[in-house]
Design a protein around this motif. Structure first.
Motif, PDB file in Angstrom:
ATOM      1  N   ARG A 178       0.902  -1.089   0.178  1.00  0.00           N
ATOM      2  CA  ARG A 178      -0.103   0.091  -0.021  1.00  0.00           C
ATOM      3  C   ARG A 178       0.803   1.301   0.004  1.00  0.00           C
ATOM      4  N   LEU A 179       1.153   1.766  -1.131  1.00  0.00           N
ATOM      5  CA  LEU A 179       2.138   2.877  -1.457  1.00  0.00           C
ATOM      6  C   LEU A 179       1.636   4.159  -1.993  1.00  0.00           C
ATOM      7  N   ARG A 180       2.114   5.383  -1.803  1.00  0.00           N
ATOM      8  CA  ARG A 180       1.898   6.512  -2.433  1.00  0.00           C
ATOM      9  C   ARG A 180       2.883   6.509  -3.257  1.00  0.00           C
ATOM     10  N   ALA A 191       4.728   9.894  -3.845  1.00  0.00           N
ATOM     11  CA  ALA A 191       5.409  10.446  -2.570  1.00  0.00           C
ATOM     12  C   ALA A 191       6.729   9.762  -2.148  1.00  0.00           C
ATOM     13  N   ARG A 221       4.231  -0.543   3.240  1.00  0.00           N
ATOM     14  CA  ARG A 221       3.679   0.462   3.610  1.00  0.00           C
ATOM     15  C   ARG A 221       4.382   1.965   3.320  1.00  0.00           C
ATOM     16  N   ASP A 244       4.137   6.327   2.616  1.00  0.00           N
ATOM     17  CA  ASP A 244       3.869   7.853   2.336  1.00  0.00           C
ATOM     18  C   ASP A 244       4.593   8.466   2.403  1.00  0.00           C
ATOM     19  N   ARG A 245       4.312   9.971   2.440  1.00  0.00           N
ATOM     20  CA  ARG A 245       5.335  11.017   2.243  1.00  0.00           C
ATOM     21  C   ARG A 245       6.280  11.058   3.472  1.00  0.00           C
TER      22      ARG A 245
END
Length: 623
Positions: free
Chosen positions: A569-571, A574, A608, A610-611
């Motif tokens: 589950r990655l952005r 970012a 996992r 995010d920014r």
């Protein structure tokens, strides 16, 4: 004398008297003088001596001599006493005289054994140790007296055994009390300790000695019928010895007390003084009791005064060392006093006003002037604009919860066009619910702060270099992968197509050879694809991290027979590209370890990101 209780001063003392042989000769000469004095200090030739000083010297020497030399010492004692018995009237040069000589040896041996047990290590006399010495000498001389009184009875049958026992014991014990303290402080193993108690004034010593001699002569020449003078005897001599104990070093006061005993016994031995009339036995016992009381009082008083002087000197030395340490310390040290103790239950604002009104710097060292930026000497008023005052006021609420003690506070001071940083602590002293004083200690940590800042800058620079190096390496790997794919990869595909065309037009024998070449070519193509995948993961740059990890899961399943369950589950937008490459390499290496060492057929990968944060977990159920 290098036995269990010998100290390093004994060999040095031996050198001054010619070694062990010289020491034995010195003992023999001194013992002969004291035996002669004891034989002469009698009212009648047939009586026992008033004081037997040789008992003290023999006990002292046995105390500090190794046991193997005791037979030699006792042999010399017997020879001296037996020889002088022929020379001095009142001697015991008879068959029973050997028993009397043996009694002297027994008393000294018992006393020395007790001292070796009770006072194992030589130390300066303290009050407690003085009492132990008095008890050991009394017990030893009593044991000797039990034997000596029996011998004296054989020499003078008309005397009573109890009478002889009392006289013998009192004379020997008085001799031990007189000689041992003097010998201990003048020639004992710790004589250098007493030498440090220097004589301040030789005229004062002579004056006190003259007064003591005059008082002793006057007291013991007083007629027996002058009752008032007899009552004043202990008061006069005790007063002079008290003055000597307070004004003179311990070794000199002991020497004067011993001289007083000898002068008093000498006057009495010549048949004059207040103890020469009436029943001789009673008078002699009274004299010995008086002299023993005088010596005990002088010994205990002198020891107590010497202990007091020593304690005061040590206290003074300790205070001087403390002040030198504080004054020359690189750390700023100061003491904040309150002219009125501050109640700790006051509100915070009231406490701040109280400190401003009643607190002041009462003591400080040289380094403290840098904090105050002033050369003024204490007392210094509380100034709110001084940095350390301000930092204490700011944390006063926190300090109140810790009994007004704080640590680890920082403040800055501009000194010589440079900002200095100080790390400070404030130990507070609270008594009866009131703050009495606060100590301050501050260390200049400017150089440490600068060094830490430079170190941080260098670490940041190294991280930048490392990142640049990784990026450069990754670019080179990707370029190499592209070259392999576009160059060698395409050539291998062309070769494979050419071989396929040649195979369709060849004869059966040649076709078999071409099949073998095609198999080798497929192997080379497979290895080339693996190299390209290792150098630059497929899709990582074009599609992102999650597709690359999906490709990795398929690749591991086909090549290492490891079933991988991927949960990503990655952005992607970012996560920078260098971080994607790092995560991919980490997961690939961890899966390789699972395949090689875990002994399982399945693993789970969870990513996992995010920014702000990326977490990677590779889990298996293997060993």
């Amino acid at each position: 004398m290098d036995g269990r209780r010998e100290t390093s001063q004994w060999p040095e003392l031996f050198k001054t008297v010619g070694g062990p042989v010289g020491a034995l000769l010195t003992f023999t000469a001194a013992y002969a003088v004291l035996v002669a004095a004891g034989l002469l200090l009698k009212e009648q030739p047939s009586d026992l001596t008033i004081v037997w000083p040789a008992a003290g010297l023999l006990m002292f020497v046995l105390w500090f001599t190794r046991l193997s030399l005791w037979p030699v010492i006792i042999g010399l004692q017997c020879v001296v006493e037996w020889s002088l018995s022929y020379v001095i009237p009142g001697g015991v040069a008879t068959s029973w005289g050997l028993l009397l000589i043996a009694a002297n040896a027994v008393g000294a041996v018992v006393a020395a054994m007790l001292l070796r047990r009770w006072l194992a290590a030589p130390q300066r006399f303290r009050v407690r140790r003085t009492l132990q010495f008095i008890g050991a000498s009394a017990i030893g001389m009593l044991v000797g007296a039990l034997v000596g009184a029996f011998g004296a009875m054989q020499w003078t049958p008309e005397h009573d055994y109890v009478r002889e026992l009392q006289l013998w014991w009192a004379g020997s014990w008085l001799g031990a009390l007189t000689i041992v303290p003097v010998a201990y402080s003048w020639v004992g193993p710790l004589r250098k300790l007493y030498e440090r108690q220097t004589l301040k004034s030789a005229p004062e010593l002579l004056l006190i000695a003259a007064i003591l001699l005059a008082a002793t002569v006057w007291v013991f020449l007083t007629p027996v019928d002058n009752i008032a003078s007899i009552l004043q005897m202990p008061v006069i001599l005790a007063a002079v010895l008290t003055v000597a104990a307070f004004r003179l070093p311990q070794r000199w006061s002991r020497l004067l007390a011993a001289a007083t005993i000898f002068v008093a016994a000498g006057i009495t031995a010549y048949g004059v003084g207040p103890y020469t009339a009436g029943d001789p036995f009673e008078q002699l016992i009274e004299l010995q009791t008086f002299l023993a009381t005088l010596m005990l009082t002088a010994a205990l008083l002198g020891t107590a005064v010497a202990d007091l002087h020593m304690a005061l000197q040590q206290l003074g030395d300790s205070e001087e060392r403390y002040r030198n340490f504080v004054q020359h310390s690189n750390e700023a040290v100061w003491r904040i006093e309150l002219d009125k103790p501050m109640p700790t239950a006051m509100p915070l604002e009231a406490q701040l006003d109280w400190l401003h009104s009643h607190a002041y710097v009462a003591e400080c060292n040289v380094a403290f002037s840098r904090l105050e930026r002033s050369d003024a000497k204490p007392p210094l008023a509380w100034k709110s604009d001084v940095p350390w005052h301000a930092i204490y006021r700011q944390h006063l609420e926190q300090a109140a919860l810790q009994r007004y003690s704080m640590d680890g506070l920082q403040f800055t001071v501009d000194i010589e066009a440079r900002t200095h940083t100080f790390l400070t602590a404030f130990p507070g002293f609270v008594e009866a619910g009131c703050l009495q004083r606060v100590w301050g200690v501050a260390r200049d940590v400017t150089d440490l702060i600068d060094l830490q800042a430079r170190l941080q800058r260098e670490q940041d620079r190294l991280r930048v270099y490392a990142r640049q190096l990784v990026n450069a390496e990754e670019k080179a790997r990707r370029a190499a992968a592209v070259d392999l794919h576009d160059g060698i990869g395409q050539s291998l595909v062309t070769m494979s197509m050419t071989l396929e065309a040649a195979r369709t037009q060849s004869q059966p024998p040649v076709r078999l050879l071409l099949d073998d070449v095609r198999a080798l070519l497929r192997d080379v193509q497979e290895r080339t694809r693996n190299m390209i995948a290792d150098l630059s993961p497929p899709g990582l740059y074009e599609l992102g991290l999650e597709p690359a990890l999906q490709w990795l899961a398929v690749y591991v399943r086909m090549h290492d027979w490891l079933q991988v369950e991927l949960d990503a589950r990655l952005r992607e937008d970012a996560i920078p590209i260098e971080m994607r490459v790092l995560v991919f390499k980490l997961v690939r290496e961890l899966l390789r370890n699972v395949a090689k060492h875990a002994g399982v057929s399945a693993a789970r990968v969870q990513v996992r990101g995010d920014r702000e944060r990326i977490s990677v977990e590779v889990r298996d159920e293997g060993k």
